[in-house]
Design an enzyme around this catalytic site. Structure first.
Site, PDB file in Angstrom:
ATOM      1  N   GLU A 177       0.813  -1.221   0.000  1.00  0.00           N
ATOM      2  CA  GLU A 177       0.000   0.000   0.000  1.00  0.00           C
ATOM      3  C   GLU A 177       0.849   1.275   0.000  1.00  0.00           C
ATOM      4  O   GLU A 177       1.229   1.770   1.058  1.00  0.00           O
ATOM      5  CB  GLU A 177      -0.932   0.012   1.233  1.00  0.00           C
ATOM      6  CG  GLU A 177      -1.837   1.238   1.277  1.00  0.00           C
ATOM      7  CD  GLU A 177      -2.750   1.311   2.498  1.00  0.00           C
ATOM      8  OE1 GLU A 177      -2.550   0.529   3.449  1.00  0.00           O
ATOM      9  OE2 GLU A 177      -3.644   2.159   2.500  1.00  0.00           O
ATOM     10  N   LYS A 219      -2.413  -2.101  -3.188  1.00  0.00           N
ATOM     11  CA  LYS A 219      -3.475  -1.262  -2.604  1.00  0.00           C
ATOM     12  C   LYS A 219      -3.124   0.203  -2.850  1.00  0.00           C
ATOM     13  O   LYS A 219      -2.449   0.836  -2.029  1.00  0.00           O
ATOM     14  CB  LYS A 219      -3.602  -1.567  -1.105  1.00  0.00           C
ATOM     15  CG  LYS A 219      -4.626  -0.698  -0.391  1.00  0.00           C
ATOM     16  CD  LYS A 219      -4.993  -1.274   0.971  1.00  0.00           C
ATOM     17  CE  LYS A 219      -5.844  -0.309   1.758  1.00  0.00           C
ATOM     18  NZ  LYS A 219      -6.471  -0.907   2.932  1.00  0.00           N
TER      19      LYS A 219
HETATM   20  P1  13P Z   1      -9.016   4.165   4.205  1.00  0.00           P
HETATM   21  O1  13P Z   1      -9.922   3.401   3.268  1.00  0.00           O
HETATM   22  O2  13P Z   1      -9.748   4.833   5.315  1.00  0.00           O
HETATM   23  O3  13P Z   1      -8.077   5.062   3.466  1.00  0.00           O
HETATM   24  O4  13P Z   1      -8.115   3.104   4.936  1.00  0.00           O
HETATM   25  C1  13P Z   1      -7.521   2.129   4.196  1.00  0.00           C
HETATM   26  C2  13P Z   1      -6.334   1.628   4.914  1.00  0.00           C
HETATM   27  O5  13P Z   1      -6.210   0.465   5.154  1.00  0.00           O
HETATM   28  C3  13P Z   1      -5.310   2.602   5.328  1.00  0.00           C
HETATM   29  O6  13P Z   1      -4.142   1.935   5.607  1.00  0.00           O
END
Ligand code: 13P
Length: 340
Positions: A177, A219
Site C-alpha cells: 500500500e 493497494k
Molecule cells: P481508508 O480506506 O480509510 O483510506 O483506509 C484504508 C487503509 O487500510 C489505510 O491503511
C-alpha cells in the site's frame, strides 16, 4: 515459498466481486475517530466496536478478507470466541497490518517513512500461527511544495518491497500500500504524475527484491485532485485518469488491485470504483477491488456511538456500504442500490 498457496489466497481475496475490509486502525487512529464521536477511548470500546464489525450478518457475502490490528487479532467476542475464529466462520480470510506506522523522515521535512522491518520475520511467523493469511503495510507520500522527494519515494518503495518479500517467505500474501495522500491544493494531473512515479519505483523495487507479483495485491490510492483544489473533476474523469495511470505502471502479472479510500466519502468512493469497473473492467488484466476502512466504516461508527442499543442499525449501515461496493466491482452500482 509455497507459490501456489499464495496465488490461491490472492485468488480467493479477489473472487466473487468481493473486497477487503480494513479494520486495522492503530490504537491512536481508532481513538482519534472515537474521540470525535464522544466514544470512550478504551480497550473495551475498541473490542466492542470490532465485535460489531465481525458479527455483521452476511458480511462474508461481500467481504473476502478482513485486515486486523495487533490488538484486535488477540481479542475475542464477548462470549469468548476469538475474533479470528469468528471471521473464518463468516467465510472471511483474516489478515494483519504489520507496519509500525509512518514516522517523520530524517532530513526530509514534512515527509514520512514507514517503520517496522526489525523483527518482522518473527512477527509474521506468529501472525501466521494465529491464522492470518495475508498482511498489509502502508507507506504515505504527501504532495506539496517540493515534495515528494526522490529520497522519500525510494526509501518507502524499498521498505515495501522488503516487507513483501518477507511476507511471501512466511506464506502470507502481502498487500502493498503506497498511499499518495489527497490532502492539499494539487491538481488531478499532479496526483497522477506522483502516483505514477511512486508506483514505478515500487514495482522496480518489487522486482529487485524478488517479490512474486502473482502472489501479492496492490493497494493504491485513486488518482484524485487535492481536497483543497478548486477544480474537482467528475467521477468519470477520476475513473479514466486512475485506470490509465495504473495501466502505465502496474504489471499484468499482479494478482489484484484493491483501492484504499483515503478520506473520500463512502458514496463517492463507491461511485468512482463503479465507474472504473463499468468503463474498463473487460479490458483490464487485474481485478479492481476495494480495501476500504473509512469509506465503509464511517456511517456505521457514526450510528453506533459506543451504545449497545445501536449495534444492529450500525451493522445494517456497514453491510449496506459493503454491498454497494460489491455492486461497484461489477460496474452495476446505481442510485437505486444506494437508496436500498
Ligand atoms: P481508508 O480506506 O480509510 O483510506 O483506509 C484504508 C487503509 O487500510 C489505510 O491503511
Amino acid at each position: 515459498m509455497n507459490t501456489q498457496a499464495l496465488i490461491e489466497t490472492v485468488r480467493m481475496l479477489v473472487a466473487d466481486d468481493k473486497g477487503l475490509l480494513a479494520m486495522d486502525e492503530s490504537n491512536p487512529t481508532c481513538n482519534k475517530r472515537f474521540a470525535l464521536l464522544g466514544i470512550p477511548q478504551t480497550v473495551e470500546a475498541r473490542r466492542a466496536y470490532r465485535e460489531l464489525i465481525v458479527t455483521t450478518p452476511d458480511l462474508g457475502r461481500c467481504i473476502s478478507g478482513a485486515i486486523l490490528y495487533d490488538e484486535t487479532i488477540r481479542q475475542q467476542k464477548q462470549d469468548g470466541t476469538p475474533f479470528v475464529k469468528a471471521i473464518i466462520g463468516a467465510g472471511i480470510i483474516p489478515g494483519i497490518k504489520v507496519d509500525a506506522g509512518a514516522k517523520d523522515m530524517a532530513g526530509h521535512p514534512k515527509e514520512k517513512i514507514t517503520e517496522g522491518l526489525d523483527g518482522l520475520r518473527n512477527r509474521l511467523k506468529e501472525y501466521s500461527q494465529m491464522g492470518a493469511r495475508f498482511a498489509k503495510w502502508r507507506a504515505v507520500i504527501a504532495i506539496g511544495d517540493g515534495i515528494p522527494s526522490t529520497g522519500c519515494i525510494e526509501a518507502n518503495a524499498q521498505t515495501l518491497a522488503r516487507y513483501a518479500a518477507l511476507c511471501q517467505e512466511a506464506g502470507l500474501v502481502p498487500i502493498v500500500e503506497p498511499e499518495v495522500l489527497m490532502d492539499g491544493e494539487h491538481t488531478l494531473q499532479r496526483c497522477r504524475e506522483v502516483t505514477e512515479e511512486v508506483l514505478r519505483t515500487v514495482f522496480n523495487q518489487l522486482y529487485t527484491q524478488r517479490v512474486m507479483l502473482e502472489g501479492m495485491i496492490l493497494k493504491p490510492n485513486m488518482v484524485l485532485p487535492g481536497l483543497n483544489c478548486l477544480r474537482q473533476e467528475t467521477v468519470d474523469e477520476v475513473a479514466d485518469t486512475t485506470v490509465r495511470c495504473l495501466m502505465q505502471v502496474v504489471p499484468a502479472a499482479v494478482g489484484g488491485i484493491a483501492f484504499l479510500s483515503g478520506g473520500q466519502s463512502g458514496q463517492l468512493a463507491t461511485e468512482r470504483l463503479n465507474a472504473m469497473n463499468f468503463r474498463f473492467k473487460s479490458r483490464l488484466p487485474w481485478a479492481l477491488a476495494f480495501s476500504f476502512a473509512r469509506a465503509v466504516q464511517q456511517p456505521a461508527m457514526d450510528i453506533w456511538q459506543g451504545k449497545e442499543a445501536n449495534v444492529l442499525a450500525a451493522q445494517k449501515a456497514l453491510y449496506h456500504r459493503v454491498k454497494c461496493n460489491q455492486a461497484a466491482r461489477r460496474g452495476e452500482y446505481n442510485a437505486a442500490i444506494e437508496r436500498m
